[in-house]
Write an enzyme that holds these catalytic residues in place. Sequence first.
Site, short mmCIF file in Angstrom:
data_model
loop_
_atom_site.label_atom_id
_atom_site.label_comp_id
_atom_site.label_asym_id
_atom_site.label_seq_id
_atom_site.Cartn_x
_atom_site.Cartn_y
_atom_site.Cartn_z
CG HIS A 133 -34.42 43.82 23.35
ND1 HIS A 133 -34.74 42.94 24.36
CD2 HIS A 133 -33.13 43.57 23.03
CE1 HIS A 133 -33.69 42.19 24.65
NE2 HIS A 133 -32.69 42.55 23.85
CD GLN A 186 -28.82 42.16 20.45
OE1 GLN A 186 -27.67 42.57 20.43
NE2 GLN A 186 -29.15 41.00 21.01
#
Length: 378
Positions: free
Chosen positions: A197, A199
């Site tokens: 992931h 951000q």
Amino acid sequence: MSTRIRRNTLADGREILLFQDADSPTAPLAEDDRPAEPRPTGGQLRFDLLTGEWVAVATHRQSRTHLPVAAECPLCPSAPGRPTEIPVADYDVVVFENRFPSLGPALGEVTADPRQHFAEAASESALTAPAHGRCEVVVFSSAHNGSFADLDPGRARTVIDAWANRTSELAAREGIEQVFVFENRGEEIGVTMNHPHGQIYAYPFVAPHTVITSARAVQHRRETGRPLMGDVLAFERSSGERMVLESAHFSAFVPFAARWPIEVHIVPHRQVLGINDLDDAERDDLARIYPEVLRRIDGLYSTPTPYIAAWHQAPVNCEDRSAEWMHLEITSPRRAENKLKFLAGSEAAMGAFVGDVSAEETAARLRVATLAHVDGRR
């Protein structure tokens, strides 16, 4: 190409967006049936008079999730009896508001430099402001293991489209001055969840590093009539010594004055201000070259290399749009198989870096690094 987007809200009111691959079938968006919990009220910004920088204080982040095992990962799809942050049985790419944000959830304007207020009042309140802004999590895959380097071009393109969408939408929100897209990979960097992931931070101010680089870009444009990054790109392409690879629309090179043992910049050949300005051909090209660069970095050693991948986009209200040129910087503190570069006295206190390896040496190693992944390495 148009990536399909579905929107919903989580039980506590946070926004969630699901981005689908071009060839992915549309699936129903499940509802978040977890009990609604109160959201953090937000942190505080404190102004540093000596540096002219805002510092965010977000004490509620002390309780954020830290390196959960796969069975407890909040970024994996929800399953019967185990709800997660993503209330679907499977997904392609997901973006949602961070449960433990450094900025936000409230939006609003922040004074660029409150020194005048401090001179008039000489109080703590003159140097503080609500930590307005927005923090989002971008999940690259429903698979718990892997990395951005493992994504095929189709999935990487979906992520790029998600970045572009969020850049456009966040830049248009109240008080937002800069949208920062980034990925931290590896526990050595400080990652608290290993699921692949990244951000996004939408700042209510222009980040300190960007203040410096934008000012230099504006000055260069005024003095030469040319964008600074355009001249840097031409310099590196002409030399070739630090070039890692080139594609139709991008060049990847180790910069001449690289600060980190591993540092690669990916620069578009066309001047654009943000990811959202890239056209379809450029996004497709980036979806191929970016994972390849990461695979080359991973090919340097027998284990995955920690890194920070940071998109340097123009401030929302930049002084001179003709001076700005978006690019990606990938940096890693790994200087040998079992050694990391730590920011000690000169770097941490004075901001004066001392390089451990030359840019030319790193580029040469990356040019010949294997592109093959060994399945057992992750």
